[in-house]
Design an enzyme around this catalytic site. Structure first.
Site, PDB file in Angstrom:
ATOM      1  N   GLY A  47      -3.404   8.406 -11.675  1.00 36.21           N
ATOM      2  CA  GLY A  47      -3.609   8.338 -10.234  1.00 36.21           C
ATOM      3  C   GLY A  47      -3.712   6.903  -9.766  1.00 36.21           C
ATOM      4  O   GLY A  47      -4.167   6.020 -10.499  1.00 36.21           O
ATOM      5  N   GLY A  97      -4.959   4.570  -6.361  1.00 37.08           N
ATOM      6  CA  GLY A  97      -5.671   4.571  -5.093  1.00 37.08           C
ATOM      7  C   GLY A  97      -5.354   3.363  -4.263  1.00 37.08           C
ATOM      8  O   GLY A  97      -4.385   2.643  -4.515  1.00 37.08           O
ATOM      9  N   VAL A 118      -6.015   4.592 -12.010  1.00 39.57           N
ATOM     10  CA  VAL A 118      -6.873   5.250 -12.989  1.00 39.57           C
ATOM     11  C   VAL A 118      -6.019   5.666 -14.173  1.00 39.57           C
ATOM     12  O   VAL A 118      -4.949   6.257 -14.015  1.00 39.57           O
ATOM     13  CB  VAL A 118      -7.583   6.474 -12.383  1.00 39.57           C
ATOM     14  N   LYS A 125     -10.631   2.782 -14.621  1.00 44.26           N
ATOM     15  CA  LYS A 125     -10.065   2.260 -13.383  1.00 44.26           C
ATOM     16  C   LYS A 125      -9.782   0.770 -13.516  1.00 44.26           C
ATOM     17  O   LYS A 125     -10.632   0.007 -13.970  1.00 44.26           O
ATOM     18  CB  LYS A 125     -11.002   2.506 -12.203  1.00 44.26           C
ATOM     19  N   ASP A 150     -12.193   9.313   1.504  1.00 44.35           N
ATOM     20  CA  ASP A 150     -10.952   9.521   0.759  1.00 44.35           C
ATOM     21  C   ASP A 150     -11.099  10.747  -0.137  1.00 44.35           C
ATOM     22  O   ASP A 150     -10.858  10.697  -1.335  1.00 44.35           O
ATOM     23  CB  ASP A 150     -10.604   8.282  -0.079  1.00 44.35           C
TER      24      ASP A 150
END
Length: 579
Positions: free
Chosen positions: A314, A316, A321, A335, A410
């Site tokens: 993922g 952001g 991540v 992260k 978010d």
């Protein structure tokens, strides 16, 4: 020997029994009945004492209904009972001591009610009892010392009650006990010798247990001792435990501790300083919240093959991540800041704040980053509803139980992760906003398109109702199996087409069969639609949503196949029993 059908009434055999009150059941017409299973039929009213006339009854299951009142003491007259399940109702009052006289009982399940009072000491006479579940009630008082007589007991669940006192020494000596969950109570004192040696699943978190961990460790696969007052050194035998959580205690680090993942052990986290271990790779700053200094940055590089894109799960607003398996075998999510953010002090501060929030908030639905469950698309309706509940309770926790309150801004499907027991949890607080009473809460637009509230497109004011909108989108996405953008677009048209509820459900799993699942789906979709109201002031609060999910017993007013989205938009929602 197979029981005759005439001696059984069971919803599992597809009996078509309309919802009604149990008092309408003609017990005298079935003198030879051995099995009565009426689970998930939306039965209301009380459990009639006349049920005790079924003297040959061996299996009684009235779970997952709306039954209220007390458990009749006359149930103690059903001497042939092998299994009794009354869980997931609205039952209250004390547990009848007469249930302890059912000498053939092997399984007793009373969980998810509002039962109070103490556990009857007569339960120690249930010599054939194999499973006892009393969790999620208001039971207080001690664990009866007579439990040491339950030599056939395999599973004991007393979690989420108000049980106090010490854990009886005899619990650790039960030869067949493999599953023990007495978490979220008020228990104190030491962990009895033998529990960690005999059991394979032990959940003792959120109590007031003290003393040292017993040194003798058996074939444990799951151990959670978090949020207690345990001290001393950590037994070396715990290295082999597959799932281990000892955080929020007061253990003393020693030479054996270096083999444990730092995420498992936290030493007085609110009283000692935490340090960052920093490393630079190709100009990127990667920071990891570090409790013991034992996680090597080189291990992270190796586990992700220098942050190869194959490990990315993922991305952001200011970081990506990665999923990685550490040398200890622990699978974690890591992260890493983007190049441009790693040199920006404001982004680094945001990253630090995110880590700080995730570390200090102690809530079962707000966790450290875990690997995303890749089997989420296979979950049945009941588990999907539980995911929605977990997300709602996490947001409600942030809004009302954090000081000052936090707005996430978010909330997306990728930021709703699943822990190992399929509870939904929130993580990735990178765009979190801490609300202050002395500020206007103005901020730059942040969040993922398709999830953020529409008012943020023309206003910079952030409120908790922004989270509510995002929750509505994520809820629909969980139910539909895809982002609801087409549904939202169709609903916004002046002449919106008639959309049926059954047509928007995830087609990868069958339509719900049980009435309980139908009612739950109708409820969560109704709540989701209420969350998406264009006027923020007319959206419910996360507290309202949590109450609805906990207490609402609204009936299934229409045939499930005939429910339209328009009906749910105009459906009044209400919660029963908020007190």
């Amino acid at each position: 020997m197979k029981l005759e059908v005439s001696r059984e009434i069971s919803t599992s055999r597809y009996f078509d029994i309309p919802p009604s009150e149990l008092r309408n059941f003609n017990f005298t017409a079935f003198p030879n009945l051995t099995r009565l299973e009426l689970s998930g039929l939306e039965l209301e009213g009380t459990i009639p004492s006349e049920i005790s006339t079924l003297t040959k009854l061996m299996y009684l299951d009235l779970s997952s209904n709306y039954l209220e009142g007390v458990i009749p003491s006359t149930l103690g007259q059903l001497k042939c009972l092998v299994q009794l399940s009354l869980d997931s109702n609205n039952l209250e009052g004390p547990i009848p001591k007469g249930l302890g006289y059912l000498k053939h009982l092997e399984q007793l399940t009373l969980s998810n009610n509002s039962l109070n009072g103490s556990i009857p000491s007569t339960f120690g006479q249930l010599e054939y009892l194999e499973s006892l579940s009393l969790d999620s009630n208001n039971i207080d008082g001690p664990i009866p010392i007579e439990f040491e007589n339950l030599v056939h007991l395999k599973a004991l669940d007393l979690s989420h009650n108000k049980v106090s006192g010490v854990i009886p020494y005899g619990i650790g000596q039960l030869p067949k006990l493999s599953t023990l969950d007495i978490s979220n109570n008020g228990l104190e004192g030491p962990i009895p010798f033998g529990i960690l040696n005999h059991c394979s699943f032990v959940q003792l978190s959120n109590n007031f247990l003290s003393g040292h961990i017993p040194s003798q460790i058996g074939n444990l696969s799951y151990l959670d001792l978090s949020n207690n007052s345990l001290s001393g050194s950590i037994p070396e035998g715990l290295h082999s435990v597959q799932y281990l959580n000892m955080s929020y205690n007061s253990f003393v680090p020693d030479m054996h501790f270096c083999g444990f993942p730092s995420t498992d052990c936290v030493f007085c986290p609110l009283q000692r300083e935490h340090g960052f271990e920093e490393g630079r790779k190709n100009g990127d700053l990667f920071s990891i919240w570090n409790f013991d200094g034992k996680i090597a940055f080189k291990d992270i590089i190796k586990a992700t093959e220098d942050f190869d894109i194959r490990y990315c799960i993922g991305t952001g607003a200011y970081g990506s991540v990665y999923k990685a398996q550490l040398p200890s075998g622990r699978i974690v999510a890591l992260k890493k800041l983007h190049n441009r953010e790693s040199e920006n002090p404001s982004f680094y501060k945001s990253f630090s704040n995110e880590v700080k929030i995730l570390t200090e908030i102690r809530h079962r639905n707000i966790i450290r980053l875990y690997a995303i469950d890749e089997e989420a698309q296979e979950l049945n309706w009941n588990k999907r509803v539980n995911i929605i509940k977990g997300t709602a309770f996490a947001l409600n926790h942030m809004h009302h139980h954090c000081t000052p309150p936090i707005v996430h801004r978010d909330v997306t499907s990728t930021n709703v992760l699943l822990s190992s027991n399929l509870e939904a949890c929130l993580s990735d607080f990178g765009t979190a906003k801490i609300l202050s009473s002395d500020s206007s809460n103005q901020t730059l637009l942040a969040g993922t398109p398709g999830y953020i509230a529409p008012e943020l497109a023309y206003s910079t004011s952030v409120t908790t109702k922004c989270d509510v909108y995002s929750f509505g989108v994520v809820t629909l996405e969980t139910i539909m199996g895809e982002h609801p953008k087409e549904l939202l677009s169709d609903m916004s048209k002046p002449s919106a087409p008639k959309i049926m509820l059954k047509d928007i459900l995830d087609s990868r799993i069958p339509l719900p069969f049980l009435r309980k699942d139908m009612r739950d789906i109708m409820l969560v979709v109704t709540l989701a639609l209420a969350c998406l109201h264009p006027n923020p002031k007319l959206r419910p609060s996360m507290q309202d949503i949590a109450n609805e999910l906990l207490f609402s017993k609204s009936p299934l007013l229409w045939h499930f196949d005939g429910i339209s989205i328009h009906q749910l938009v105009n459906q009044e929602i209400y919660a029963i029993g908020k007190n």
